[in-house]
Write an enzyme that holds these catalytic residues in place. Structure first.
Site, PDB file in Angstrom:
ATOM      1  N   ILE A 130      33.232 -95.174  34.743  1.00  0.00           N
ATOM      2  CA  ILE A 130      33.927 -95.990  33.750  1.00  0.00           C
ATOM      3  C   ILE A 130      33.406 -97.414  33.763  1.00  0.00           C
ATOM      4  O   ILE A 130      33.141 -98.005  32.706  1.00  0.00           O
ATOM      5  CB  ILE A 130      35.449 -95.952  33.997  1.00  0.00           C
ATOM      6  CG1 ILE A 130      35.979 -94.540  33.733  1.00  0.00           C
ATOM      7  CG2 ILE A 130      36.165 -96.968  33.106  1.00  0.00           C
ATOM      8  CD1 ILE A 130      37.442 -94.352  34.096  1.00  0.00           C
ATOM      9  N   THR A 146      42.689-101.712  33.574  1.00  0.00           N
ATOM     10  CA  THR A 146      42.900-100.404  32.947  1.00  0.00           C
ATOM     11  C   THR A 146      42.759 -99.298  33.982  1.00  0.00           C
ATOM     12  O   THR A 146      42.543 -98.136  33.626  1.00  0.00           O
ATOM     13  CB  THR A 146      41.889-100.172  31.804  1.00  0.00           C
ATOM     14  OG1 THR A 146      40.552-100.340  32.328  1.00  0.00           O
ATOM     15  CG2 THR A 146      42.095-101.138  30.661  1.00  0.00           C
ATOM     16  N   ALA A 147      42.882 -99.653  35.272  1.00  0.00           N
ATOM     17  CA  ALA A 147      42.673 -98.683  36.349  1.00  0.00           C
ATOM     18  C   ALA A 147      44.007 -98.217  36.928  1.00  0.00           C
ATOM     19  O   ALA A 147      44.534 -97.176  36.529  1.00  0.00           O
ATOM     20  CB  ALA A 147      41.780 -99.286  37.428  1.00  0.00           C
ATOM     21  N   ARG A 148      44.574 -98.985  37.849  1.00  0.00           N
ATOM     22  CA  ARG A 148      45.869 -98.678  38.441  1.00  0.00           C
ATOM     23  C   ARG A 148      46.632 -99.978  38.649  1.00  0.00           C
ATOM     24  O   ARG A 148      46.058-100.983  39.095  1.00  0.00           O
ATOM     25  CB  ARG A 148      45.710 -97.949  39.776  1.00  0.00           C
ATOM     26  CG  ARG A 148      45.317 -96.485  39.655  1.00  0.00           C
ATOM     27  CD  ARG A 148      46.431 -95.660  39.033  1.00  0.00           C
ATOM     28  NE  ARG A 148      46.117 -94.234  38.970  1.00  0.00           N
ATOM     29  CZ  ARG A 148      45.572 -93.634  37.921  1.00  0.00           C
ATOM     30  NH1 ARG A 148      45.247 -94.355  36.847  1.00  0.00           N
ATOM     31  NH2 ARG A 148      45.349 -92.331  37.937  1.00  0.00           N
ATOM     32  N   ASP A 167      46.969-102.559  31.075  1.00  0.00           N
ATOM     33  CA  ASP A 167      47.285-101.241  30.523  1.00  0.00           C
ATOM     34  C   ASP A 167      48.016-100.367  31.540  1.00  0.00           C
ATOM     35  O   ASP A 167      48.521 -99.301  31.181  1.00  0.00           O
ATOM     36  CB  ASP A 167      45.988-100.544  30.085  1.00  0.00           C
ATOM     37  CG  ASP A 167      46.235 -99.192  29.437  1.00  0.00           C
ATOM     38  OD1 ASP A 167      46.964 -99.150  28.434  1.00  0.00           O
ATOM     39  OD2 ASP A 167      45.713 -98.176  29.944  1.00  0.00           O
ATOM     40  N   GLU A 216      55.215 -96.918  36.924  1.00  0.00           N
ATOM     41  CA  GLU A 216      55.130 -96.568  35.503  1.00  0.00           C
ATOM     42  C   GLU A 216      56.203 -95.534  35.181  1.00  0.00           C
ATOM     43  O   GLU A 216      56.376 -94.577  35.930  1.00  0.00           O
ATOM     44  CB  GLU A 216      53.743 -96.003  35.170  1.00  0.00           C
ATOM     45  CG  GLU A 216      52.669 -97.060  35.198  1.00  0.00           C
ATOM     46  CD  GLU A 216      51.326 -96.538  34.705  1.00  0.00           C
ATOM     47  OE1 GLU A 216      51.178 -95.301  34.544  1.00  0.00           O
ATOM     48  OE2 GLU A 216      50.439 -97.371  34.480  1.00  0.00           O
ATOM     49  N   HIS A 264      49.574 -97.722  29.284  1.00  0.00           N
ATOM     50  CA  HIS A 264      48.656 -96.756  29.915  1.00  0.00           C
ATOM     51  C   HIS A 264      48.049 -95.813  28.878  1.00  0.00           C
ATOM     52  O   HIS A 264      48.034 -94.589  29.027  1.00  0.00           O
ATOM     53  CB  HIS A 264      49.368 -95.955  31.005  1.00  0.00           C
ATOM     54  CG  HIS A 264      48.407 -95.380  32.028  1.00  0.00           C
ATOM     55  ND1 HIS A 264      48.753 -95.183  33.341  1.00  0.00           N
ATOM     56  CD2 HIS A 264      47.120 -94.973  31.929  1.00  0.00           C
ATOM     57  CE1 HIS A 264      47.737 -94.676  34.011  1.00  0.00           C
ATOM     58  NE2 HIS A 264      46.724 -94.534  33.160  1.00  0.00           N
TER      59      HIS A 264
END
Length: 322
Positions: free
Chosen positions: A158, A238-240, A264, A269, A288
């Site tokens: 990514i 945008t990972a964790r 994100d 979550e 997410h």
């Protein structure tokens, strides 16, 4: 016939998404779809394979599945599986990393967040809907990506896709990770330079996280590291969510020691209303969505199912992470 338990959490599609995934399987497996690993104890006890889409698989779940042969994560991430317990049980855990199933959309979402911050799209849109011509107020903070330095934490599948797009935006690229990529790859990615994390943070205009969440990377960007960033810098995640100390990030944004953030992913979550980032200045938030386009979900399902079918055929599986 083998039993497959598909655990798909509600916030990533739940039973409907699980049914679509189950539909990809041919007749070699009996698939049970649940929204949590605890939902059907009998199915868990009989499972030979667990496919999980962000549904936690704990040590207790592993102990309750005596027939278990494989845990397949339907994602690049694998932090929601107890790897130590799986190793103790000698149950391999796999992700879909080498498939690249999510890389296109995560890279696109990364740039959507970067562009929204650079062009101040959210405050500009909000102002116009309130009949406020905000140009005089916003023009001093609107910037370009061209000529800026993008620091990528984790230049895997990514991260490399993000870097490839950054080349098209005429950005300079630095990256941090365990080891440098080969010279050919670095050249293809605009002469990307491998640096240590602290140098990356000190020199980057945008910092984008693409590392897995492990005990070593939890709160990788804490208050001390966030203080290394330039006050004009932006952080994109945008990972964790737990890669960043969310309270420390909210502090930096409130104090103006950081220009903005595009987020994100959250910890936990979905985030609770108490999350300070929801009210922080100059943030762009998304729920997410970076790995869940229609196209991406199909690729994820196919990659996860293919690895499971490889196992069911008695062949070595790929992307073993634990």
């Amino acid at each position: 016939m083998k039993n497959v338990l598909a655990v798909i959490s509600p916030h990533v599609g739940g039973r409907a998404a699980g049914a679509a995934l189950a539909g990809v399987f041919p007749g070699q497996a009996r698939v049970t779809v649940v929204e949590s690993t605890d939902e059907d104890p009998a199915a868990l006890a009989a499972a030979h394979v667990i496919i999980t889409g962000l549904g936690p698989v704990t040590a207790e779940h592993l102990a309750a599945a005596p027939e278990l042969e494989l845990v397949q994560c339907a994602s690049h991430g694998f932090d929601y599986v107890d790897l130590a317990a799986a190793r103790e049980r000698r149950v391999p855990v796999c992700n879909i990393g080498s498939s690249g199933a999510e890389k296109q959309n995560v890279a696109e979402q990364t740039f959507a967040l970067m562009l929204a911050l650079a062009k101040q799209l959210v405050p500009a849109h909000t102002a116009l809907t309130e009949a406020d011509w905000a140009l005089p107020r916003l023009q001093q903070s609107i910037t370009e990506l061209s000529g800026k330095t993008l620091g990528i934490i984790g230049l895997g599948h990514i991260g490399a896709e993000v870097a490839r797009r950054a080349v098209a935006f005429d950005m300079s690229i630095v990256y941090a990770g365990p080891r440098p990529v080969d010279p050919e790859t670095a050249a293809r990615l605009g002469g990307a330079r491998h640096v240590d994390l602290d140098e990356l943070l000190r020199t980057s205009d945008y910092v984008s996280l693409h590392a897995p969440l492990t005990e070593a990377t939890r709160h990788l960007l804490d208050a001390e590291r966030l203080a290394l960033l330039k006050p004009t810098a932006f952080v994109i995640n945008t990972a964790r969510g737990a890669l960043i100390d969310q309270d420390a990030l909210a502090d930096a944004l409130a104090a103006g020691t950081l220009a903005g953030a595009g987020i994100d992913v959250f910890d936990p979550e979905p985030p609770t209303a108490a999350l300070r980032l929801l009210k922080a200045p100059n943030v762009v938030l998304s729920p997410h969505v970076a790995g869940v386009t229609r196209e991406t979900l199909v690729r994820i399902a196919l990659a996860a199912v293919q690895n499971v079918l490889t196992h069911l055929e008695g062949k070595p599986v790929g992307d073993v992470v634990g």
